[in-house]
Design an enzyme around this catalytic site. Structure first.
Site, short mmCIF file in Angstrom:
data_model
loop_
_atom_site.label_atom_id
_atom_site.label_comp_id
_atom_site.label_asym_id
_atom_site.label_seq_id
_atom_site.Cartn_x
_atom_site.Cartn_y
_atom_site.Cartn_z
N SER A 184 -12.44 -14.13 25.64
CA SER A 184 -13.06 -14.57 24.49
C SER A 184 -13.26 -15.39 24.33
CB SER A 184 -11.54 -14.20 23.74
OG SER A 184 -11.80 -12.88 23.98
N LYS A 198 -9.72 -18.43 13.61
CA LYS A 198 -9.45 -17.46 14.49
C LYS A 198 -8.64 -15.89 13.58
CE LYS A 198 -9.86 -13.84 18.29
NZ LYS A 198 -9.57 -13.49 19.68
N SER A 204 -14.45 -12.07 22.36
CA SER A 204 -13.72 -12.00 21.23
C SER A 204 -13.80 -12.55 19.65
CB SER A 204 -12.11 -11.22 20.81
OG SER A 204 -11.28 -12.29 21.10
N1 GLN Z 1 -13.75 -9.82 26.16
C1 GLN Z 1 -12.37 -8.62 26.72
C2 GLN Z 1 -11.67 -7.55 26.45
O1 GLN Z 1 -12.54 -6.76 25.73
C3 GLN Z 1 -11.65 -9.93 26.78
C4 GLN Z 1 -11.12 -9.68 25.61
C5 GLN Z 1 -10.09 -11.16 24.83
O2 GLN Z 1 -10.05 -12.59 25.76
N2 GLN Z 1 -9.35 -10.99 24.20
O3 GLN Z 1 -10.59 -7.03 26.36
#
Ligand code: GLN
Length: 486
Positions: free
Chosen positions: A178, A79, A154
């Site tokens: 994420s 990532k 994400s």
């Molecule tokens: N979807 C969640 C957010 O927008 C979690 C994102 C994540 O785990 N980095 O914050």
């Protein structure tokens, strides 16, 4: 079966037998990237030459009989939130468009030390804020199962790359879901380890009390192999725990007889999508068949989790992202008009709309007159949520739930409605708030042929229990198409 579609452990066996080389595997993955990445767009940067060079070095080690790691010679994608020495690292943001870090983050350096071959950097929502990859500052990644749909976020690029055969396994991060939510949407295994299990040194920070690093893989054994390689204390990250690292792969016995698994009523709410609920309940029955007993439990504060998260995470983000001011890192806009004007231009043009929303939310929540009402209260609710988990884990070994309330949704479906987007993580966020470990693994397909993930949640630092239950389930479930034909 093409090499790019295999698991870490099956490839390792072939490497040991000498029937394939790392160069062959790496070339197969790189060819696959050339062939399909234009369709799904997982990669922000492909490091072809470095990958082939590392593969050659691995081949040399195999020739000399000098191999001890199951990751030696295996092509992995990373990532784009992990610092990689000499390789552009953007965190999905225009503000870091040209940022080239001078060192590797600890999870990456541990994978490299294990002999892994790094194929490149994967797309993500900007600074890991999002659930669909549509917040990437560059382009959205598409779901390999249905290119009109999002891969989740994400770590959407990381999940889609495994599902599309563009890496054997990948590394992601999970602050509120994420890793698990995109794993669920793309039909792969995704593990969020316990807070403190894996070092976050050299991982671009979003919300430091919630962020955790973990693998996305094609099966549970691969997940155990990856976790073993990255876990453990790191003097460079004071929040990484001094807890011994079990030999996760060798603890996969598949024996879960006598195990107690709780189904929290709050995680099966009325109105839950039946296309999700049915396969998840079937997964629970499969575990029962394997000798586990199912009990209904309650975690009443679950309903405050998303609200709590959207105070704590933005508050921490607003402070973590203060460093991107055009002075030290990345893009600098407008050298005229003085320092303040330079900050203003850099930050207002460098960050995307969701990141700016979070910075404003967080700054507001931390401001003098409101600190107690928002941040203080959120911290108290956090304690409440954590205690409820502790209590429930005195009665059961693991919890089972859906990973996400819906299957992958169409691109564009939620971009205008942040609250609906935030609800993607209603079943994953509580785990981060409490600092626990959880895994999502594929448990079936909807009638429309979209993967559904079941989530298993375990107590802190009991990943071996979690993974063993996941492994037992996988055995009962049987094969799952974890590399899509594209
Ligand atoms: N979807 C969640 C957010 O927008 C979690 C994102 C994540 O785990 N980095 O914050």
């Amino acid at each position: 079966m093409p090499l790019y579609s295999e698991t870490i452990h099956s490839l390792h066996e072939k490497l040991r037998e000498g029937t394939v080389t790392s160069t062959m595997i790496t070339q197969s993955v790189l060819d696959r990237i050339s062939e399909v990445d234009g369709k799904v767009r997982c990669y922000l940067t492909v490091t072809r030459e470095a990958a082939l060079e590392a593969a050659g070095q691995s081949d040399e080690r195999f020739r000399k009989g000098d191999v001890s790691s199951p990751l030696d010679g295996i092509p992995l994608g990373i990532k784009d939130i992990f610092l990689t020495e000499g390789v552009r690292t953007t965190a999905g943001s225009r503000i870091l468009e040209n940022f080239v870090p001078p060192y590797d983050g600890t999870p990456v350096s541990r994978l490299k030390k294990a002999g892994a071959v790094i194929t490149g950097k994967l797309n993500m929502d900007e600074f890991a804020m999002g659930s669909s990859n549509e917040n990437s500052g560059f382009f959205p990644t598409l779901n390999p199962w249905d290119k009109a749909r999002v891969p989740g976020g994400s770590s959407g690029g990381s999940a889609a790359a495994v599902a599309a055969g563009e890496a054997i396994a990948t590394l992601g991060t999970d602050t509120g879901g994420s890793i698990r939510q995109p794993a669920s949407h793309c039909g792969v295994v995704g593990l969020k380890p316990t807070y403190g299990r894996v070092s976050r040194y050299g991982v671009i920070a979003f919300a430091s009390s919630l962020d955790q690093v973990g693998p996305l893989t094609r099966d549970v054994r691969d997940c155990a192999i990856m976790l073993k390689a990255i876990a453990g204390h790191d003097p460079a990250d004071s929040t990484s725990a001094r807890v011994p690292v079990p030999d996760y792969p060798s603890l996969l016995t598949g024996d879960i007889s006598g195990m107690k698994i709780g189904l929290p009523v709050e995680y099966f709410p009325e109105g839950l999508d039946p296309e999700v609920e049915a396969p998840v309940r079937k997964a629970a029955e499969a575990l029962e068949k394997r000798g586990a007993s199912l009990v209904s439990v309650s975690l009443p504060s679950t309903r405050y989790a998303v609200a709590t998260y959207y105070i704590i995470a933005p508050a921490e983000a607003s402070s973590n992202l203060a460093r991107y001011d055009g002075v030290k890192y990345g893009v600098r806009l407008s050298d005229q008009g003085g320092l303040l004007e330079m900050y203003r231009q850099t930050r207002s043009k460098g960050f995307g709309p969701e990141v700016k929303r979070r910075i404003m939310l967080g700054t507001f929540a931390l401001s003098a007159g409101y600190y107690d009402a928002y941040y203080g209260k959120a911290q108290r609710v956090r304690t409440l949520i954590r205690r409820e988990f502790e209590e429930v884990f005195s009665k059961v070994d693991l919890l089972l739930s859906p990973a996400s309330p819906t299957p992958a949704f169409p691109l564009g479906d939620r971009v205008e409605d942040p609250l609906r987007m935030y609800m993607c993580d209603m079943f994953t966020i509580p785990v981060n708030i409490a600092g626990l470990a959880a895994v999502s693994l594929p448990c079936g397909l909807t009638p429309g042929n979209l993967p559904v993930g079941v989530q298993l949640i375990g107590p802190a630092f009991r990943e071996e229990v979690l993974l063993n239950a996941a492994y037992a389930y996988e055995g009962e479930r049987g094969e799952f198409p974890n590399c899509k034909v594209l």
